[in-house]
Each structure stands twice: as C-alpha cells, then as structure tokens.
Scaffold this motif. Structure first.
Motif, PDB file in Angstrom:
ATOM      1  N   ILE A   1       0.850  -1.203   0.000  1.00  0.00           N
ATOM      2  CA  ILE A   1       0.000   0.000   0.000  1.00  0.00           C
ATOM      3  C   ILE A   1       0.879   1.243   0.000  1.00  0.00           C
ATOM      4  N   ASN A   2       2.041   1.150   0.611  1.00  0.00           N
ATOM      5  CA  ASN A   2       2.962   2.285   0.568  1.00  0.00           C
ATOM      6  C   ASN A   2       3.464   2.537  -0.849  1.00  0.00           C
ATOM      7  N   LYS A   3       3.633   1.478  -1.635  1.00  0.00           N
ATOM      8  CA  LYS A   3       4.015   1.656  -3.045  1.00  0.00           C
ATOM      9  C   LYS A   3       2.910   2.389  -3.803  1.00  0.00           C
ATOM     10  N   ALA A   4       1.654   2.040  -3.510  1.00  0.00           N
ATOM     11  CA  ALA A   4       0.528   2.737  -4.156  1.00  0.00           C
ATOM     12  C   ALA A   4       0.517   4.208  -3.768  1.00  0.00           C
ATOM     13  N   ILE A   5       0.778   4.491  -2.485  1.00  0.00           N
ATOM     14  CA  ILE A   5       0.791   5.879  -2.007  1.00  0.00           C
ATOM     15  C   ILE A   5       1.934   6.658  -2.656  1.00  0.00           C
ATOM     16  N   ASN A   6       3.077   6.000  -2.856  1.00  0.00           N
ATOM     17  CA  ASN A   6       4.204   6.681  -3.505  1.00  0.00           C
ATOM     18  C   ASN A   6       3.878   7.085  -4.932  1.00  0.00           C
ATOM     19  N   ILE A   7       2.988   6.333  -5.570  1.00  0.00           N
ATOM     20  CA  ILE A   7       2.584   6.648  -6.946  1.00  0.00           C
ATOM     21  C   ILE A   7       1.479   7.693  -6.963  1.00  0.00           C
ATOM     22  N   ASP A   8       0.501   7.537  -6.086  1.00  0.00           N
ATOM     23  CA  ASP A   8      -0.632   8.476  -6.033  1.00  0.00           C
ATOM     24  C   ASP A   8      -0.923   8.818  -4.578  1.00  0.00           C
ATOM     25  N   GLY A   9      -0.154   9.765  -4.068  1.00  0.00           N
ATOM     26  CA  GLY A   9      -0.312  10.164  -2.674  1.00  0.00           C
ATOM     27  C   GLY A   9      -1.527  11.017  -2.407  1.00  0.00           C
ATOM     28  N   GLU A  10      -2.295  11.329  -3.465  1.00  0.00           N
ATOM     29  CA  GLU A  10      -3.497  12.143  -3.305  1.00  0.00           C
ATOM     30  C   GLU A  10      -4.762  11.299  -3.250  1.00  0.00           C
ATOM     31  N   ASN A  11      -4.611   9.984  -3.221  1.00  0.00           N
ATOM     32  CA  ASN A  11      -5.781   9.098  -3.198  1.00  0.00           C
ATOM     33  C   ASN A  11      -6.151   8.764  -1.756  1.00  0.00           C
ATOM     34  N   PRO A  12      -7.284   9.263  -1.262  1.00  0.00           N
ATOM     35  CA  PRO A  12      -7.639   9.050   0.152  1.00  0.00           C
ATOM     36  C   PRO A  12      -7.867   7.586   0.509  1.00  0.00           C
ATOM     37  N   MET A  13      -8.315   6.776  -0.466  1.00  0.00           N
ATOM     38  CA  MET A  13      -8.593   5.379  -0.161  1.00  0.00           C
ATOM     39  C   MET A  13      -7.302   4.614   0.156  1.00  0.00           C
ATOM     40  N   TYR A  14      -6.192   5.025  -0.458  1.00  0.00           N
ATOM     41  CA  TYR A  14      -4.921   4.369  -0.155  1.00  0.00           C
ATOM     42  C   TYR A  14      -4.470   4.700   1.264  1.00  0.00           C
ATOM     43  N   TRP A  15      -4.651   5.949   1.651  1.00  0.00           N
ATOM     44  CA  TRP A  15      -4.295   6.342   3.012  1.00  0.00           C
ATOM     45  C   TRP A  15      -5.200   5.647   4.035  1.00  0.00           C
ATOM     46  N   LYS A  16      -6.443   5.473   3.666  1.00  0.00           N
ATOM     47  CA  LYS A  16      -7.376   4.795   4.582  1.00  0.00           C
ATOM     48  C   LYS A  16      -6.958   3.338   4.796  1.00  0.00           C
ATOM     49  N   LYS A  17      -6.579   2.670   3.715  1.00  0.00           N
ATOM     50  CA  LYS A  17      -6.104   1.290   3.853  1.00  0.00           C
ATOM     51  C   LYS A  17      -4.805   1.260   4.654  1.00  0.00           C
ATOM     52  N   ASN A  18      -3.942   2.235   4.427  1.00  0.00           N
ATOM     53  CA  ASN A  18      -2.702   2.357   5.190  1.00  0.00           C
ATOM     54  C   ASN A  18      -3.009   2.485   6.686  1.00  0.00           C
TER      55      ASN A  18
END
Length: 466
Positions: A325-342
C-alpha cells in the motif's frame, strides 16, 4: 487540403526542400505552397512551415489562403495581435470569407472567451457552404462552457453529415453521459445502428450505456455484435469481460481478457482483471501471479499495487500488505482510499501514531465516510489523545448527526476531558436519538458505568421508552 501526417512527401515538397538546400529559387503555384505548408504543419515541423509561408507570400503576396495559414501559425504561437491585424486586412477585401471568422473564433477560444468564439463561429456558419467543420468547432466551444445539450446538437449535425465521423459520435455519447440521459443515448445509438448495423464503435458505445443502467444481458449482446462487426476490436473484448465479471461468469471473463493479450501486447489492465477473476474463483496463486504481472507491466499502475495489498490483507499478512500500500501511495499520494487502507493496516499492527497520521491524510484528501471518523476517533482514544478524539467525533457528527456510535462516543470524551456538564447534555441527546442503543456507551466507556448520574440517565430513558 491538409495532407495526412503519414503521407509521403510529393514532388512539390521534394522540390521545395531541394530549393532550401541549394539556395536556388523555384516558382510554385499558391496551391503548391498550401500543400507544402499543410504537410509541414501536420508533421509538427512548424519552422519549415513558417519558411514555406514566408517564401509563398513573397511569390503570391495577395493570396488569402496563404495569409490565413500565416494567421494559423501566429495563433498557435499566441501572437494574437499580429494575427488580428492580418485578419482585419483580409476582412476589408472579402468580408464573406468564413475562414476569417473561424480564425477569430480560434483566437477568442485561446483567450478563454468561449462565448465570443461561439458568436464568431455562428457568423462563419451563415457564410459557409460546408458547415461540417464549423459545427465540430461549435461543439467543442460549448463543451468548454459545459453547455452539454448545445454541444450534443452540434456533434449530432456532424454525424448527420458524415456517419463515419466517430470522433463526433463519441462526443455525442459523452454529452448524453454527462447529462445522465442514458435512455436518450440508447435510443440515439439504436437509431444510428439501424442505418449502420456493422459499426463496431456504435455497438461498443451502446454496450457501455447498457452497463451504466446495469442492463448486463443487453450489454453482453451488444459487445458480441461489436466483435462480430470487427473481431479485432480489443475494447469490445475487454468490456465484454467486465460484463461477464458482473454476471459472476469469471472463467468466461478470463477468456475475453486473454483474447486481448493474445491479439496485442499485454496490458497491465488486462492482467489486473484476470487476477481479480482468479481471486473470485479462489485461485489464490494464479491471482497473485497476475497481480505481479500487472505491476511488472506497469510499475506506475497504483491499482495493481492496491490489488496486491488487498490480496495479502485478506491472507492476514499485514506487513506485506503495508509494504504494497505504501508503493501505491508513492505513486498516487493524493488518493484518500490508499491512506485509509494504510491507516487500517497500521491500526491492526497496533502502530497507532502512524494510523493517526494516515487517517488525518485520509480526511484532508476528502474521505468523509462514516467508518473513517469512527475508526480515527478509536485510534486517538487508544493514544489517550482525548481532545483530538473529541474534535474528530464532532466533525464526524457534522456529516452523520444521527449515528449512534458517534453520539455515544461524544459524552464519554467530554468526561475524559473533564467537562461533565456537556457530557450530561450529550448523553441525554444520544439517549433521545438512539434510545435502544445505550449499551454502546457502556461498551465504549465501562469505566463510567458506576457513575450515579449515568445509571439514572440510562434507567430513566429505559422507563420512558417502555
């Protein structure tokens, strides 16, 4: 007439380039210069196009067509004042030339004056014998102004003029979609297909409209017709696969996605969908294989990393899930759903400080879902940051004023922050809003169960409700 960029240079262009190399001066007709200029502009060779315009106007100083091509280049370079000067001169000579008004519209459009551009194009429309291109330009100007109904009518006229103008057909459907008039789009496309029964583009678009209305069987039929019309149409196979997924036919969906891979270079999106299908079928190792192929094919496809995250999360391998999930955040750090899963993963790993930070990012990026507020408040309570938890619950209640858990969390947090009067008030309000769920308060704050006023409030409420 502009040459297609893929066309080879003809004799005029070879002769022109020879002239440039030798410094000899050759004579060309004005029409030859137009062809040469169009060729270079279509090739993106603006410098050579400008050189051809310069020489062309030296040999044909009164050619309106060459002057208009010069205007086109000046507008492209944002030299609007010079372009307007030439257009003024041309209009004095011939005020009925629609190209003058089209170029003025182009200038106004580039200056974000789309209403002015529309007025100029309407002037051009009155003078033009061939209105196809003008309606296309009008449609685009209306799109800029979000006048979707007017844009739709313009693009419809383009399709009436040329039923193979698929760009305009796509724009018509886009307008229907934006207006959420899916029924209208279905009717329009069916009418179009009555006249063009082998148009794979129209079948494809019709299938997408049926999908928007969750009419999956009808969509399946239309995608089949698109494939019959053109058995190399990758988009139809892909959309058919998505429909089959929605119908729970995952093996058949896999076949469609594999067809797209066999017909062209494999795409990350196809690998991702195949992985999803295998996961639904319980083929965990195959799902993982295709998810890894997804990110290998396109390392920047954040959805691929998210799919791997969800895969490991389901297997309760939370450390691996966190890594991906951190790899996803590194690509699109503006996606709230990735931060929520994090945040969810950090919470399970009992790293509450990181979970708090991740929930903060989630909300700042616009995720206001109910469980976001609840879970964030719970994290802050575990951190014993009761003031912050109180603020989170108050914000959550702005969005979900009648939610039972938030309402029962609030009085407990007021007690934690030593504000007993507000705690009493908010517990009374919670008991009024959700009288049958007072047990939530005791579950959340068992330490306050023996407070006399708490016992009396709950007891009084139970009597009142029976």
């Amino acid at each position: 007439m502009a040459l297609d960029p893929s066309e080879n240079p003809d004799k005029s262009i070879i002769k022109f380039e020879s002239m440039l190399k030798t410094d000899d001066v050759y004579f060309f007709d004005a029409e030859d210069f137009e062809e040469i200029i169009h060729y270079y502009l279509n090739q993106g060779k603006v410098g050579l196009g400008k050189k051809a315009i310069q020489i062309g106007l030296q040999q044909h100083p009164h050619s309106a067509e060459l002057k208009l091509l010069k205007v086109e280049v000046l507008v492209f370079e944002d030299q609007f004042q010079k372009a307007e000067g030439i257009l003024d001169q041309l209009q004095e000579v011939d005020a009925t030339n629609e190209e003058i008004y089209i170029q003025r519209a182009n200038i106004l459009s580039k200056q974000d004056n789309h209403q002015g551009a529309i007025q100029m194009l309407l002037e051009a429309l009155h003078m033009a014998s061939d209105s196809f291109d003008i309606y296309s330009l009008l449609g685009m100007e209306h799109l800029f102004l979000e006048n979707y109904e007017e844009a739709k009518q313009c693009f419809m006229k383009c399709v009436e003029y040329d039923e193979t103008d698929y760009s305009s057909l796509y724009n018509v459907v886009y307008c229907f979609e934006f207006l959420e008039d899916f029924e209208g789009a279905i009717h329009y496309l069916n009418d179009y297909l009555e006249r063009n029964p082998y148009c794979e583009v129209a079948w494809h678009q019709l299938g997408k409209m049926y999908c928007s209305k969750e009419m999956y069987q009808e969509a399946l039929t239309t995608f089949d017709f698109a494939i019959i019309s053109d058995d190399s149409f990758l988009g139809a196979y892909f959309e058919k696969g998505r429909v089959l997924e929605n119908l729970g036919k995952h093996n058949e969906a896999i076949e469609c996605y594999e067809t797209t891979i066999s017909m062209d270079d494999p795409t990350s999106h196809a690998y991702l969908r195949i992985g999803k299908c295998h996961e639904k079928l319980g083929n965990d190792e195959l799902a993982k294989y295709y998810y890894y192929n997804t990110v290998h094919e396109d390392p920047l496809l954040d959805k691929g990393w998210l799919a791997i995250t969800e895969y490991y999360f389901r297997l309760k391998d939370y450390k691996k899930a966190l890594n991906y999930i951190n790899k996803a955040i590194n690509i699109d750090g503006e996606n709230p759903m990735y931060w929520k899963k994090n945040a969810e993963i950090f919470s399970i790993l009992e790293n509450y400080d990181e979970a708090d930070f991740a929930y903060k990012q989630t909300v700042e990026l616009g995720n206001y879902e109910l469980d976001t507020w609840k879970n964030w408040a719970s994290i802050l309570i575990k951190l014993k940051d009761y003031e912050s938890a109180l603020q989170v619950v108050l914000q959550g209640l702005e969005f979900y004023p009648e939610d039972a858990k938030l309402n029962y969390q609030l009085p407990g947090l007021y007690l934690k922050t030593e504000n007993t009067p507000l705690a009493k008030e908010k517990l009374g309000l919670a008991l009024q809003l959700n009288p049958g769920k007072s047990v939530l308060f005791l579950q959340l704050y068992p330490e306050f169960e023996k407070l006399k006023w708490v016992q009396e409030s709950i007891k009084t409420n139970k009597k009142a409700s029976t």
